[in-house]
Scaffold this motif. Structure first.
Motif, PDB file in Angstrom:
ATOM      1  N   THR A 100       0.852  -1.185   0.000  1.00 42.21           N
ATOM      2  CA  THR A 100       0.000   0.000   0.000  1.00 42.21           C
ATOM      3  C   THR A 100       0.885   1.231   0.000  1.00 42.21           C
ATOM      4  OG1 THR A 100      -0.105   0.088   2.410  1.00 42.21           O
ATOM      5  CG2 THR A 100      -1.821  -1.192   1.288  1.00 42.21           C
ATOM      6  N   ILE A 106      -1.124  -5.594   0.976  1.00 35.61           N
ATOM      7  CA  ILE A 106      -2.375  -5.202   0.331  1.00 35.61           C
ATOM      8  C   ILE A 106      -3.487  -6.183   0.686  1.00 35.61           C
ATOM      9  CG2 ILE A 106      -1.065  -4.108  -1.524  1.00 35.61           C
ATOM     10  CD1 ILE A 106      -2.004  -6.306  -3.404  1.00 35.61           C
ATOM     11  N   GLN A 110      -7.860  -5.084  -2.980  1.00 38.28           N
ATOM     12  CA  GLN A 110      -6.843  -4.404  -3.787  1.00 38.28           C
ATOM     13  C   GLN A 110      -6.224  -5.371  -4.784  1.00 38.28           C
ATOM     14  OE1 GLN A 110      -4.678  -2.897  -0.318  1.00 38.28           O
ATOM     15  NE2 GLN A 110      -4.843  -0.830  -1.189  1.00 38.28           N
ATOM     16  N   THR A 148      -1.909   1.170  -4.713  1.00 37.65           N
ATOM     17  CA  THR A 148      -0.728   0.424  -4.287  1.00 37.65           C
ATOM     18  C   THR A 148       0.488   0.928  -5.055  1.00 37.65           C
ATOM     19  OG1 THR A 148      -1.080  -1.301  -5.957  1.00 37.65           O
ATOM     20  CG2 THR A 148      -2.084  -1.644  -3.790  1.00 37.65           C
TER      21      THR A 148
END
Length: 158
Positions: A100, A106, A110, A148
């Motif tokens: 992230t 993540i 995501q 990200t």
């Protein structure tokens, strides 16, 4: 709870070359997963459903289920790797990690966004990944949309 990664100060944004290298390594792994899925699908059709060899591949339902299984299999490979340690095996070889923006692992959501946008990026002849060359923070479309980033980790100390 999302784990916070270490080495945040020593990592830098990944360039296109490293990303492509990691993608090539992962492409071989995904191909192996797809071969296994195709074998299992064929075995199910022949042994469980009792279809003759000539009947395998006939009909859109067989093709659709195989295609769906291939997509899900690839997603599970990437999502499991990304959510556990931020790296696939190909990314490990190139010292890449997805995280992230604040340096945490993540989420599955995501991962799903990254996976879907990665297919879009490839379908546009790689433009989504070539975007790294034009973005000041070296972000690809999957990075931007999923919130990200992919970073390069320093070499381990000997």
């Amino acid at each position: 709870m999302q784990r916070r990664f270490t080495q945040l100060d020593d990592a830098w944004p990944a360039g296109l070359g490293r990303r492509l290298g990691g993608m090539m390594y992962d492409a071989f792994l995904v191909a192996a997963i797809w071969i296994l899925i195709a074998i299992l699908h064929l075995g199910f059709l022949r042994l469980v459903l009792g279809l003759a060899a000539e009947e395998v591949g006939d009909g859109s339902l067989q093709r659709l289920t195989l295609q769906l299984l291939l997509l899900v299999g690839a997603f599970l490979f990437f999502a499991f790797s990304w959510t556990r340690g931020g790296m696939t095996l190909g990314m490990q070889a190139w010292r890449l990690r997805v995280q992230t923006l604040d340096g945490r692992q993540i989420t599955w959501a995501q991962s799903l966004v990254r996976y879907v946008v990665a297919w879009v990026s490839l379908a546009t002849f790689g433009l989504g990944y070539a975007w790294v060359l034009f973005d000041s923070e070296r972000r690809s479309w999957p990075d931007i949309v999923s919130g990200t980033r992919v970073v390069v980790l320093p070499k381990p100390a000997r």
